[in-house]
Design a protein around this motif. Sequence first.
Motif, PDB file in Angstrom:
ATOM      1  N   TYR A 167       0.834  -1.202   0.000  1.00  0.00           N
ATOM      2  CA  TYR A 167       0.000   0.000   0.000  1.00  0.00           C
ATOM      3  C   TYR A 167       0.872   1.258   0.000  1.00  0.00           C
ATOM      4  CZ  TYR A 167      -3.539   3.403   1.226  1.00  0.00           C
ATOM      5  OH  TYR A 167      -4.351   4.494   1.212  1.00  0.00           O
ATOM      6  N   LYS A 171       0.255   3.228  -3.206  1.00  0.00           N
ATOM      7  CA  LYS A 171      -0.945   4.028  -2.981  1.00  0.00           C
ATOM      8  C   LYS A 171      -0.712   5.298  -2.180  1.00  0.00           C
ATOM      9  CE  LYS A 171      -3.540   1.341  -5.243  1.00  0.00           C
ATOM     10  NZ  LYS A 171      -4.069   1.792  -6.523  1.00  0.00           N
ATOM     11  N   THR A 172       0.506   5.555  -1.761  1.00  0.00           N
ATOM     12  CA  THR A 172       0.727   6.803  -1.025  1.00  0.00           C
ATOM     13  C   THR A 172       1.677   7.709  -1.811  1.00  0.00           C
ATOM     14  OG1 THR A 172       2.685   6.035   0.167  1.00  0.00           O
ATOM     15  CG2 THR A 172       0.540   5.580   1.189  1.00  0.00           C
ATOM     16  N   PRO A 173       1.578   9.002  -1.578  1.00  0.00           N
ATOM     17  CA  PRO A 173       2.469   9.941  -2.258  1.00  0.00           C
ATOM     18  C   PRO A 173       3.945   9.637  -1.984  1.00  0.00           C
ATOM     19  CG  PRO A 173       0.683  11.117  -1.224  1.00  0.00           C
ATOM     20  CD  PRO A 173       0.571   9.700  -0.766  1.00  0.00           C
ATOM     21  N   LEU A 176       5.015   6.874  -4.205  1.00  0.00           N
ATOM     22  CA  LEU A 176       5.113   7.390  -5.573  1.00  0.00           C
ATOM     23  C   LEU A 176       6.456   8.084  -5.782  1.00  0.00           C
ATOM     24  CD1 LEU A 176       3.437   7.842  -8.198  1.00  0.00           C
ATOM     25  CD2 LEU A 176       2.817  10.061  -7.255  1.00  0.00           C
ATOM     26  N   LYS A 177       6.828   8.904  -4.799  1.00  0.00           N
ATOM     27  CA  LYS A 177       8.107   9.609  -4.916  1.00  0.00           C
ATOM     28  C   LYS A 177       9.262   8.629  -4.913  1.00  0.00           C
ATOM     29  CE  LYS A 177       6.444  13.627  -2.474  1.00  0.00           C
ATOM     30  NZ  LYS A 177       6.545  14.353  -1.213  1.00  0.00           N
ATOM     31  N   ALA A 180       9.511   7.075  -8.224  1.00  0.00           N
ATOM     32  CA  ALA A 180       9.962   8.023  -9.245  1.00  0.00           C
ATOM     33  C   ALA A 180      11.464   8.292  -9.127  1.00  0.00           C
ATOM     34  CB  ALA A 180       9.178   9.327  -9.126  1.00  0.00           C
ATOM     35  N   ALA A 188      11.729  13.419 -11.570  1.00  0.00           N
ATOM     36  CA  ALA A 188      11.192  13.705 -10.245  1.00  0.00           C
ATOM     37  C   ALA A 188      11.692  15.064  -9.774  1.00  0.00           C
ATOM     38  CB  ALA A 188      11.606  12.609  -9.270  1.00  0.00           C
ATOM     39  N   MET A 191       9.952  17.942 -11.145  1.00  0.00           N
ATOM     40  CA  MET A 191       8.603  18.079 -10.610  1.00  0.00           C
ATOM     41  C   MET A 191       8.617  18.561  -9.165  1.00  0.00           C
ATOM     42  SD  MET A 191       6.508  17.340 -12.953  1.00  0.00           S
ATOM     43  CE  MET A 191       4.955  16.740 -12.326  1.00  0.00           C
ATOM     44  N   VAL A 193      10.253  17.149  -6.626  1.00  0.00           N
ATOM     45  CA  VAL A 193      10.507  16.130  -5.605  1.00  0.00           C
ATOM     46  C   VAL A 193      11.960  16.265  -5.164  1.00  0.00           C
ATOM     47  CG1 VAL A 193      10.632  13.657  -5.152  1.00  0.00           C
ATOM     48  CG2 VAL A 193       8.828  14.568  -6.614  1.00  0.00           C
TER      49      VAL A 193
ATOM     50  N   LEU B 105       0.650  13.932 -10.404  1.00  0.00           N
ATOM     51  CA  LEU B 105       0.550  14.013  -8.948  1.00  0.00           C
ATOM     52  C   LEU B 105       1.892  14.325  -8.286  1.00  0.00           C
ATOM     53  CD1 LEU B 105      -1.183  13.543  -6.377  1.00  0.00           C
ATOM     54  CD2 LEU B 105      -0.454  11.174  -6.463  1.00  0.00           C
ATOM     55  N   LEU B 106       2.971  13.820  -8.897  1.00  0.00           N
ATOM     56  CA  LEU B 106       4.301  14.040  -8.317  1.00  0.00           C
ATOM     57  C   LEU B 106       4.559  15.513  -8.010  1.00  0.00           C
ATOM     58  CD1 LEU B 106       6.979  11.948 -10.227  1.00  0.00           C
ATOM     59  CD2 LEU B 106       6.443  11.869  -7.814  1.00  0.00           C
ATOM     60  N   ARG B 109       1.330  19.147  -4.742  1.00  0.00           N
ATOM     61  CA  ARG B 109       1.266  18.928  -3.295  1.00  0.00           C
ATOM     62  C   ARG B 109      -0.164  18.836  -2.776  1.00  0.00           C
ATOM     63  NH1 ARG B 109       6.571  21.101  -1.389  1.00  0.00           N
ATOM     64  NH2 ARG B 109       7.807  19.905  -2.870  1.00  0.00           N
ATOM     65  N   GLN B 112      -1.493  15.436  -2.574  1.00  0.00           N
ATOM     66  CA  GLN B 112      -0.708  14.445  -1.849  1.00  0.00           C
ATOM     67  C   GLN B 112      -1.088  14.487  -0.383  1.00  0.00           C
ATOM     68  OE1 GLN B 112       3.433  15.191  -2.536  1.00  0.00           O
ATOM     69  NE2 GLN B 112       3.247  15.060  -4.757  1.00  0.00           N
ATOM     70  N   LYS B 113      -1.953  13.557   0.037  1.00  0.00           N
ATOM     71  CA  LYS B 113      -2.292  13.489   1.453  1.00  0.00           C
ATOM     72  C   LYS B 113      -1.222  12.644   2.124  1.00  0.00           C
ATOM     73  CE  LYS B 113      -5.939  15.388  -0.083  1.00  0.00           C
ATOM     74  NZ  LYS B 113      -6.308  16.723  -0.103  1.00  0.00           N
ATOM     75  N   PHE B 114      -1.284  12.579   3.463  1.00  0.00           N
ATOM     76  CA  PHE B 114      -0.224  11.825   4.120  1.00  0.00           C
ATOM     77  C   PHE B 114      -0.315  10.333   3.800  1.00  0.00           C
ATOM     78  CE2 PHE B 114       1.346   9.652   8.032  1.00  0.00           C
ATOM     79  CZ  PHE B 114       2.678   9.816   7.723  1.00  0.00           C
ATOM     80  N   LEU B 115      -1.487   9.767   3.978  1.00  0.00           N
ATOM     81  CA  LEU B 115      -1.598   8.316   3.827  1.00  0.00           C
ATOM     82  C   LEU B 115      -2.309   7.869   2.550  1.00  0.00           C
ATOM     83  CD1 LEU B 115      -2.173   6.950   7.402  1.00  0.00           C
ATOM     84  CD2 LEU B 115      -0.239   6.576   5.890  1.00  0.00           C
ATOM     85  N   TRP B 116      -2.717   8.797   1.736  1.00  0.00           N
ATOM     86  CA  TRP B 116      -3.341   8.392   0.483  1.00  0.00           C
ATOM     87  C   TRP B 116      -3.139   9.486  -0.544  1.00  0.00           C
ATOM     88  CZ3 TRP B 116      -8.004  10.951  -1.230  1.00  0.00           C
ATOM     89  CH2 TRP B 116      -8.456  11.921  -0.336  1.00  0.00           C
ATOM     90  N   GLN B 117      -3.446   9.141  -1.787  1.00  0.00           N
ATOM     91  CA  GLN B 117      -3.306  10.147  -2.830  1.00  0.00           C
ATOM     92  C   GLN B 117      -4.674  10.390  -3.473  1.00  0.00           C
ATOM     93  OE1 GLN B 117       0.098   8.392  -4.566  1.00  0.00           O
ATOM     94  NE2 GLN B 117      -1.005   6.735  -5.552  1.00  0.00           N
TER      95      GLN B 117
END
Lengths: 316, 510
Positions: A167, A171-173, A176-177, A180, A188, A191, A193, B105-106, B109, B112-117
């Motif tokens: 997950y 599924k989290t930012p 994703l980073k 990337a 990245a 963008m 990052v 999304l990258l 900001r 970009q939530k803490f625990l989900w996107q």
Amino acid sequence: MNILTFVVNVLSIGIPFSVALLLASTGEMFNQRAGVFNLGCEGIMSMGAFLAFMPAHLLQNTSLAPYANLIGIAAAIAIGALFGLLFALVTVTFRAPQGIAGIGLHMFGWGVAGTLFRYFVGGVTGVPGLKNLPIPLLSRIPIIGPLLFNLNGLAYAAFILVPASWYILFKTPWGLKVRAVGTYPRAADTMGVNVSRTRYQALVAGGMLAGLAGAYLSLGQAKMFADDIVAGRGFIAVALVYFGRWNPYLILGGSLLFSVAQSFQLAIQVLGIRFPYEFAVMLPYVLVIVVLALTPGSVTRGPAELGKPFDREKRV
Amino acid sequence: MNNEPIHSLAVEGITKRFPGILACDSISLDVGEHEILAIVGENGAGKTTLMNILMGLYQPDEGKILINGREVHFRTPVDAYATGIGMVHQHFMLVPNLTVAENVLLGMREFQKFLWQDMEGVRKRIREISERYNLPVQPDAYIWQLSVGEQQRVELVKTLCLGARFLILDEPTSALTPQETDDLIALLKRMSSDLSIIFISHKLAEVTALSDRIAILRQGKVVYRGTTSGQSVSNLASLMTGHEVVLPCNECTGGSGETILEIRNLKVRSDRGFFALDGLSLSLQKGEILGLAGVSGNGQRELADALAGLRKVESGSILFRKKELANKSPRSIIEAGIGYIPEDRNEEGIVPPFNVRDNLILKDFRSKHFCKGPFFRFDETRQNAEELQKRFDIRCASLNVAAGSLSGGNIQKVILARELARKPEVLIAVYPTRGLDMGAEEFIHERLLELRSQGTAILLISEELDELLNLSDRIAVIFKGKILATMPTRETSKKKLGLLMAGISGEGAA
Ligand SMILES: Nc1ncnc2c1ncn2[C@@H]1O[C@H](COP(=O)(O)OP(=O)(O)OP(=O)(O)O)[C@@H](O)[C@H]1O
Ligand SMILES: [Mg+2]
């Protein structure tokens, strides 16, 4: 001899064996997804195993004894984080070659753990270690219950970590980073990052899991400490990450396969089948190599920039 | 993010040095609101470097950036985005194993939530932008599944999603088909009513069609600034290169009649598994240039790969002087005398971290001339490099710098120098002038014609109709992995080729 009992025996040893590998390779997976491979995993595990063992050993007959394991586990995680940070400093900030830096970290952790152990403890001593926590009801299911629902806390945590890290990664930012910066750090970077920060975070997280894997070995599995307690598992963990294509579920599969093969070869030796034991010992390793060689490579899934330092102002 | 409009953006005295190179030499420029400034200049003139400074990717050694008259400091791209500047880079900045939405999304900001996107939020923003500017993209497609043109669109959408009100486009058209290019130019024209744009291109016709003002860079300096109206393409070309540019033409038509390379019924699979070449037949004569026209993605890449031995041939044959070359190793193909100018310069053309000298002998390092037993003859390799550098006008700080640090045009010259110096009997040239300035284009065209007159057969794969019409003796059109038609150049026209490239043959083309 009953086949079913044989299988259950093999699994009942194999499944707990897999936990240390699973923890370490999940940590290594985060490192590599971010583009850095840490061959020092083994060294971090040694340090984690040692620091987790010490409180249990020292506090054995004091009033703090009930908390000894928790303190030990916390210490193992902390040293893992520290080593991860150190590794990040060397490979991300100073852009040292990752392979060499990793081997250095391995030798450092392994040597320091062994030296401190001989200085403060000396000989082999056992500790009570982690107790199994049977899960009510579930543990009473025939066959499956004792195999899967009568393990210690760290083992449960490790298995829960599999879907959790899937997950986190997909599924989290943050995941994703991480993906990337391991695949195309320049993109990245453009963008917004922070490539270095993300790699630092991944390396610290990976170090913590490697430390925890060490704690599992000394407190959960062997219930003692010895110099060579890790016995190459750190390197196997690295191999399992490739084996598992940087995917938590496949890594779980790899850890189980390797550990069950290991327990299978032990069982064969115990059975006394006339078969040179050297070959039996080789079996799990050969298995990993064969599967690694046979799985088709895929460019679209792995971290393409694995092993390469990033420098914004450099073109090559 | 502050939403203050950008009424003016100016750079003053920007200087940037790289080891051994002065990439920007005290550059001053300004762009007003709703204005399109075109920046042109030879390869390596410093265009990309200047833009990277504007985006906070490089730090200038001297000089300052002013927005609305106030000085700003961009330490990272985040700072540039925050003021509303966005850039579409010369090399796509898209992570191939992420989806379009994930790539967007990258940089966002707020989703970009803490625990989900918040993927739904991103998709919505993408749809808004793509509807507003009529730029269709699929938010959930993976980047690696998209064609170059689609990726270009994604780049634009991405930049706009990040809130860019000042767009920098670094050679956005170099990999687009002519149709896609026209669409983009039209789109940018429309967009200039609510954005300011810096547009970099080597295609001067686009520049004159689109821009309000023009700046020309040469070796890191601004050598010309002025309004576009009244400037002709040839005028600009001579301002840019310092001499008049006349693209050479292939005058005499027809080869020798002696067939040297014969491709029969070739079937080759693409990376995604389908037959990219589906029974393609083609023959090449000694001393001719055969142009292969077609919209990219119709099998050109697979054909070039198969001819160079880099891709498996499923069936059919490639006969070179009656000898079978299909599925032979690249080495035996090279040794048979086939030269190759690949589409992807950095991946297949050079070894980027190797220096220029070594890259110039990549195909000949085994020869007695360059080595003695297991050792290199360094004097020979250096001499070879110096000669080629002079002959092909390769501009680099020294022959010992990594080839990957050269500008695109100069990398192309390194490849060209290596391939042409070997005097191949057959040369496969894939988009040989893509991304090159007019001077370099002229130069490369001259070299190709020269090689032709020495008897080499050249397969020229290109999308540029002008280039094909200028250079080829015959032109073949590829469509969906087959040759649709082959004809002598003098019997064809742009219009006819355009129709054929779209797959319309026979009566429709007449
Ligand atoms: N990161 C870097 N490190 C070293 N040298 C660089 C770097 N970036 C650019 N250069 C050098 O600076 C000069 C300017 O390069 P730049 O990429 O800005 O040219 P350009 O005008 O964009 O050319 P092109 O039209 O080929 O894209 C070139 O000589 C190049 O080799
Ligand atoms: Mg450029």
